[in-house]
Design a protein around this motif. Structure first.
Motif, PDB file in Angstrom:
ATOM      1  N   LYS A   1      15.424 -40.463  -9.882  1.00 51.15           N
ATOM      2  CA  LYS A   1      15.006 -41.434  -9.122  1.00 51.15           C
ATOM      3  C   LYS A   1      14.855 -40.174  -8.074  1.00 51.15           C
ATOM      4  CE  LYS A   1      15.567 -46.200  -9.685  1.00 51.15           C
ATOM      5  NZ  LYS A   1      14.717 -46.166 -10.730  1.00 51.15           N
TER       6      LYS A   1
ATOM      7  N   ASN B   1       8.688 -38.976  -7.922  1.00 58.16           N
ATOM      8  CA  ASN B   1       8.391 -40.213  -8.656  1.00 58.16           C
ATOM      9  C   ASN B   1       7.881 -41.588  -7.753  1.00 58.16           C
ATOM     10  OD1 ASN B   1      10.926 -40.995  -8.503  1.00 58.16           O
ATOM     11  ND2 ASN B   1      11.385 -40.850 -11.162  1.00 58.16           N
ATOM     12  N   PHE B   2       8.228 -41.130  -6.864  1.00 61.69           N
ATOM     13  CA  PHE B   2       7.849 -42.070  -5.637  1.00 61.69           C
ATOM     14  C   PHE B   2       6.639 -42.094  -5.387  1.00 61.69           C
ATOM     15  CE2 PHE B   2       8.585 -44.621  -1.317  1.00 61.69           C
ATOM     16  CZ  PHE B   2       9.494 -45.552  -1.441  1.00 61.69           C
ATOM     17  N   VAL B   3       6.185 -43.337  -5.090  1.00 60.12           N
ATOM     18  CA  VAL B   3       4.581 -43.411  -4.700  1.00 60.12           C
ATOM     19  C   VAL B   3       4.591 -43.715  -3.207  1.00 60.12           C
ATOM     20  CG1 VAL B   3       2.613 -44.300  -5.728  1.00 60.12           C
ATOM     21  CG2 VAL B   3       4.020 -43.953  -7.681  1.00 60.12           C
TER      22      VAL B   3
ATOM     23  N   LYS C   1       4.226 -45.686 -13.491  1.00 63.82           N
ATOM     24  CA  LYS C   1       5.395 -45.729 -14.282  1.00 63.82           C
ATOM     25  C   LYS C   1       4.771 -45.576 -15.775  1.00 63.82           C
ATOM     26  CE  LYS C   1       8.044 -46.918 -10.881  1.00 63.82           C
ATOM     27  NZ  LYS C   1       9.115 -46.487 -10.511  1.00 63.82           N
TER      28      LYS C   1
ATOM     29  N   GLU D   1       7.540 -52.733 -12.286  1.00 68.69           N
ATOM     30  CA  GLU D   1       7.949 -51.878 -13.424  1.00 68.69           C
ATOM     31  C   GLU D   1       8.344 -53.451 -14.856  1.00 68.69           C
ATOM     32  OE1 GLU D   1      11.488 -50.351 -11.446  1.00 68.69           O
ATOM     33  OE2 GLU D   1      10.347 -48.267 -11.648  1.00 68.69           O
TER      34      GLU D   1
ATOM     35  N   SER E   1      12.792 -57.224  -1.593  1.00 65.01           N
ATOM     36  CA  SER E   1      13.526 -56.580  -2.190  1.00 65.01           C
ATOM     37  C   SER E   1      13.248 -56.113  -3.031  1.00 65.01           C
ATOM     38  CB  SER E   1      13.924 -57.765  -3.053  1.00 65.01           C
ATOM     39  OG  SER E   1      14.661 -57.517  -4.407  1.00 65.01           O
ATOM     40  N   GLY E   2      12.729 -55.147  -4.022  1.00 67.64           N
ATOM     41  CA  GLY E   2      12.143 -54.740  -4.645  1.00 67.64           C
ATOM     42  C   GLY E   2      11.237 -53.820  -4.575  1.00 67.64           C
ATOM     43  N   LEU E   3      11.021 -53.273  -2.823  1.00 69.02           N
ATOM     44  CA  LEU E   3       9.539 -52.089  -2.488  1.00 69.02           C
ATOM     45  C   LEU E   3      10.847 -51.125  -2.493  1.00 69.02           C
ATOM     46  CD1 LEU E   3       8.707 -54.798  -0.336  1.00 69.02           C
ATOM     47  CD2 LEU E   3       7.778 -54.244  -2.103  1.00 69.02           C
ATOM     48  N   GLY E   4      11.838 -50.354  -2.425  1.00 70.93           N
ATOM     49  CA  GLY E   4      11.731 -49.130  -2.846  1.00 70.93           C
ATOM     50  C   GLY E   4      13.052 -48.420  -1.378  1.00 70.93           C
ATOM     51  N   LYS E   5      14.318 -49.085  -1.324  1.00 65.69           N
ATOM     52  CA  LYS E   5      14.874 -48.601  -0.532  1.00 65.69           C
ATOM     53  C   LYS E   5      15.885 -48.713  -1.673  1.00 65.69           C
ATOM     54  CE  LYS E   5      16.331 -53.264   1.083  1.00 65.69           C
ATOM     55  NZ  LYS E   5      15.243 -53.767   0.325  1.00 65.69           N
ATOM     56  N   THR E   6      16.338 -49.130  -2.688  1.00 66.78           N
ATOM     57  CA  THR E   6      17.842 -48.071  -2.906  1.00 66.78           C
ATOM     58  C   THR E   6      16.564 -46.506  -3.833  1.00 66.78           C
ATOM     59  OG1 THR E   6      18.315 -49.865  -3.499  1.00 66.78           O
ATOM     60  CG2 THR E   6      19.988 -48.609  -4.217  1.00 66.78           C
ATOM     61  N   HIS E   7      16.104 -46.784  -3.709  1.00 71.26           N
ATOM     62  CA  HIS E   7      15.155 -45.706  -4.934  1.00 71.26           C
ATOM     63  C   HIS E   7      14.901 -44.355  -3.789  1.00 71.26           C
ATOM     64  CE1 HIS E   7      12.528 -43.665  -7.406  1.00 71.26           C
ATOM     65  NE2 HIS E   7      11.729 -42.865  -6.241  1.00 71.26           N
TER      66      HIS E   7
ATOM     67  N   ILE F   1       7.630 -53.983  -6.274  1.00 70.37           N
ATOM     68  CA  ILE F   1       7.676 -53.699  -7.246  1.00 70.37           C
ATOM     69  C   ILE F   1       8.983 -52.947  -8.214  1.00 70.37           C
ATOM     70  CG2 ILE F   1       7.181 -50.257  -6.875  1.00 70.37           C
ATOM     71  CD1 ILE F   1       6.748 -49.932  -4.668  1.00 70.37           C
ATOM     72  N   ARG F   2       9.561 -53.874  -8.146  1.00 65.30           N
ATOM     73  CA  ARG F   2      10.572 -53.608  -9.512  1.00 65.30           C
ATOM     74  C   ARG F   2      10.043 -54.974 -10.579  1.00 65.30           C
ATOM     75  NH1 ARG F   2      14.663 -56.130  -6.517  1.00 65.30           N
ATOM     76  NH2 ARG F   2      15.749 -53.987  -6.974  1.00 65.30           N
TER      77      ARG F   2
ATOM     78  N   ASN G   1       5.105 -47.566   2.645  1.00 68.36           N
ATOM     79  CA  ASN G   1       5.879 -46.952   2.626  1.00 68.36           C
ATOM     80  C   ASN G   1       6.138 -45.342   3.424  1.00 68.36           C
ATOM     81  OD1 ASN G   1       4.923 -45.110   0.362  1.00 68.36           O
ATOM     82  ND2 ASN G   1       6.092 -46.076  -1.018  1.00 68.36           N
TER      83      ASN G   1
HETATM   84  P1  ADP Z   1      14.754 -52.067  -3.448  1.00 69.32           P
HETATM   85  O1  ADP Z   1      16.184 -51.509  -2.983  1.00 69.32           O
HETATM   86  O2  ADP Z   1      14.131 -52.440  -1.839  1.00 69.32           O
HETATM   87  O3  ADP Z   1      15.501 -53.635  -3.525  1.00 69.32           O
HETATM   88  P2  ADP Z   1      14.125 -50.624  -5.583  1.00 69.32           P
HETATM   89  O4  ADP Z   1      14.783 -48.963  -4.937  1.00 69.32           O
HETATM   90  O5  ADP Z   1      15.635 -50.523  -5.692  1.00 69.32           O
HETATM   91  O6  ADP Z   1      13.874 -51.773  -4.357  1.00 69.32           O
HETATM   92  O7  ADP Z   1      12.794 -50.512  -6.338  1.00 69.32           O
HETATM   93  C1  ADP Z   1      12.718 -51.570  -7.555  1.00 69.32           C
HETATM   94  C2  ADP Z   1      12.479 -50.406  -8.397  1.00 69.32           C
HETATM   95  O8  ADP Z   1      10.934 -50.328  -8.065  1.00 69.32           O
HETATM   96  C3  ADP Z   1      12.812 -49.764  -8.677  1.00 69.32           C
HETATM   97  O9  ADP Z   1      13.144 -49.333 -10.203  1.00 69.32           O
HETATM   98  C4  ADP Z   1      12.025 -48.208  -8.099  1.00 69.32           C
HETATM   99  O10 ADP Z   1      12.443 -46.767  -8.627  1.00 69.32           O
HETATM  100  C5  ADP Z   1      10.377 -48.442  -8.358  1.00 69.32           C
HETATM  101  N1  ADP Z   1      10.041 -47.515  -6.876  1.00 69.32           N
HETATM  102  C6  ADP Z   1      10.009 -49.204  -5.541  1.00 69.32           C
HETATM  103  N2  ADP Z   1       9.386 -48.611  -5.135  1.00 69.32           N
HETATM  104  C7  ADP Z   1       8.639 -47.405  -5.800  1.00 69.32           C
HETATM  105  C8  ADP Z   1       7.928 -46.397  -5.357  1.00 69.32           C
HETATM  106  N3  ADP Z   1       7.352 -46.364  -3.697  1.00 69.32           N
HETATM  107  N4  ADP Z   1       6.735 -45.638  -6.394  1.00 69.32           N
HETATM  108  C9  ADP Z   1       8.060 -45.353  -7.759  1.00 69.32           C
HETATM  109  N5  ADP Z   1       8.747 -46.705  -8.123  1.00 69.32           N
HETATM  110  C10 ADP Z   1       9.055 -47.575  -6.725  1.00 69.32           C
END
Ligand code: ADP
Ligand code: MG
Length: 525
Positions: free
Chosen positions: A193, A197-199, A369, A397, A233-239, A393-394, A204
């Protein structure tokens, strides 16, 4: 039904191969025929049901696209009984059932073709564990898929046993479920991560830019010694946390990075208390760490003891100029059950949010992806997915992982129909069906300015701003011409629409508030 069971049709010689039905013919005519009017509780023998089943399948095979038939019907959709005017079928999982149910018309026709009259159709499942989306409800807890690909050795099972189709489909589901409900045991920095590869899109870009800045200049040397990222949730925070950690690892290999979920932080603290070793816990966090990232910090809500430790650690690290990063599904103000002194500290640094991705960003994410998964998707398919999966985004994916597994495991080509079935998508909701009226109405509601004012000659700042945005969105989403938009907004010349569009495009590069306004309106459309 109370009606007559149409044996004549069922046994019609030109419809079916009579030879197959000799035994059926006998048993029906001798045992069941006198009771035709009381079929309510009639139960056919297994042999009879098998024959009817095979005739229904002969007809279904002609009515349903061959790939779909072979993937979802053949050998896994079975007539179990005919009872109370109901034809009761079974299949293996709710996931397959949901796909089969989209073909009720064809099933109904096949029943009529075979049995000569209509029956209500009931579909039961034998294994409701592997049931796709509905099992993802967090309230129901994690489910244990019946098939879990564990290691390469498992491949050997196919040498002896030809896997049944529903086993294969269960594998598809398992892959999807594993993705959507990952098992999290502490966080290791995930090298996959990264920022590359963060779009990035309007939803964002701020969070991404701040994260990159931190990866380049962490701590007091940089602009953002404390960063707080919040989103659904699922929008890229942890990424982004992983991307920052990876960036820092590359740029400053000697820095000690601690990436931890709030829950793990809490667990560790509780264990330290139990072991009478709270001092090492404190030393670890406040003296050894250069970069502290706490994921899902809202989980500290109501945990007073943990908050106390957190408060001290925060102060220590902050005073030493270390880097602090937090994520949450809420803004600091929205988190209930945290002490004000903690809330204030969370607000000290830069607070940024991530919104739902817009259409273009979703397209870009799907393309990127799909490439990673080596999955070929036509533009039509990308469009359908992008128009339907908008909020996470989760999930986006997950959908691609499911398609990729489906195409690999079932060995079928993916087309739009299949995608809609496998992902249980609704009819193609084309974003472009949004009209000029929709845009005007939504913009007017957002800014609380009447549509009439947007169409008026008024040049008041607020009205002109809302009108510019509405015009910009009419180009972007409705794809209307400058002339059409000009006409719609009070018969203006097309050049004023061109001007509005250019103005917004140029402001978008610097004005974060504007990009938020536009995104919120877009997401409401
Ligand atoms: P959150 O922590 O906000 O719940 P995550 O960071 O776990 O979300 O993201 C969920 C999935 O979507 C992960 O597999 C992450 O890699 C992917 N993802 C989220 N935002 C992006 C982005 N902008 N580009 C590519 N992949 C993303
Ligand atoms: Mg997360």
């Amino acid at each position: 039904m109370q009606g007559n069971f149409p044996f004549d049709q069922f046994l019609k010689p030109d419809n079916i191969n009579v030879n197959n039905f000799n035994s059926l013919d006998k048993s029906i005519s001798t045992q069941h025929q006198p009771e035709r009017n009381t079929l309510m509780d009639s139960v056919f023998s297994n042999e009879e049901l098998d024959m009817m089943n095979s005739e229904i399948h002969k007809s279904l095979r002609l009515l349903i696209n061959p790939e779909k038939y072979s993937a979802f019907f053949e050998g896994i959709f079975k007539l179990e009984n005919i009872k109370n005017n109901k034809a009761i079928f079974s299949t293996s999982t709710n996931f397959i059932k949901s796909i089969i149910e989209k073909n009720l018309t064809q099933i109904s026709s096949s029943i009529v073709n075979t049995l000569g009259k209509q029956y209500d159709i009931e579909i039961t499942t034998k294994n409701s564990n592997i049931n796709g989306l509905e099992s993802l409800n967090p309230a129901t807890g994690p489910i244990e898929p019946s098939y879990k690909p564990a290691n390469a050795a498992e491949v050997s099972f196919s040498l002896e046993l030809e896997p049944k189709k529903y086993d294969l489909l269960s594998r598809v589901e398992s892959k999807y479920i594993d993705h959507i409900n990952p098992i999290q045991n502490g966080i290791l920095i995930d090298r996959s991560k990264t920022f590359t590869n963060f779009v990035v899109g309007p939803s964002n870009n701020l969070a991404n830019a701040a994260s990159i800045a931190i990866a380049k200049h962490p701590g007091k040397a940089g602009k953002y010694p404390s960063l707080y990222i919040h989103s659904n949730s699922g929008l890229g925070k942890t990424h982004l946390l992983h991307a920052i950690a990876n960036g820092i690892k590359d740029n400053f290999p000697h820095y000690v990075i601690c990436l931890v979920t709030a829950r793990d932080f809490m667990r560790e603290m509780i264990n330290a208390f139990k072991d009478n070793d709270i001092q090492s816990f404190r030393t670890k966090y406040s003296e050894k760490v250069d970069i502290l990232m706490i994921d899902d910090v809202h989980e500290l809500s109501g945990k007073d003891g943990t908050q106390r430790e957190f408060f001290h650690i925060f102060n220590e690290l902050y005073n030493k100029g270390k880097q602090l990063i937090f994520t949450s599904d809420k803004t600091p103000e929205e988190i209930q059950g945290i002490e004000d002194r903690i809330r204030t500290r969370l607000q000290w640094g830069l607070v940024v949010d991530i919104q739902r991705p817009d259409f273009e960003t979703r397209l870009a994410i799907i393309k990127s992806k799909a490439e990673e998964l080596d999955l070929f998707l036509s533009d039509d398919i990308i469009n359908v997915i992008s128009c339907n999966i908008k909020t996470s985004i989760r999930e986006l994916e997950g959908a691609l992982i499911k398609l990729s597994a489906f195409s690999d495991i079932m060995k079928v080509d993916i087309d739009v129909e299949m995608v809609k079935d496998v992902l249980a998508l609704k009819e193609h909701e084309d974003d472009r069906r949004v009209t000029l009226e929709h845009v005007a109405k939504t913009t007017s509601q957002y800014f609380r300015i009447p549509v009439a004012d947007l169409k008026s000659k008024s040049r008041t700042k607020d009205i002109a701003n809302a009108r510019f945005i509405a015009m910009y969105l009419s180009r972007k989403i409705v794809n209307a011409t400058h002339e059409e938009i000009g006409r719609f907004y009070g018969n203006r010349d097309h050049s004023s629409v061109v001007h509005a569009e250019q103005k917004i495009v140029s402001r978008l590069t610097t004005d974060v508030g504007l990009s938020k306004d536009i995104m919120t309106i877009e997401n409401t459309l």
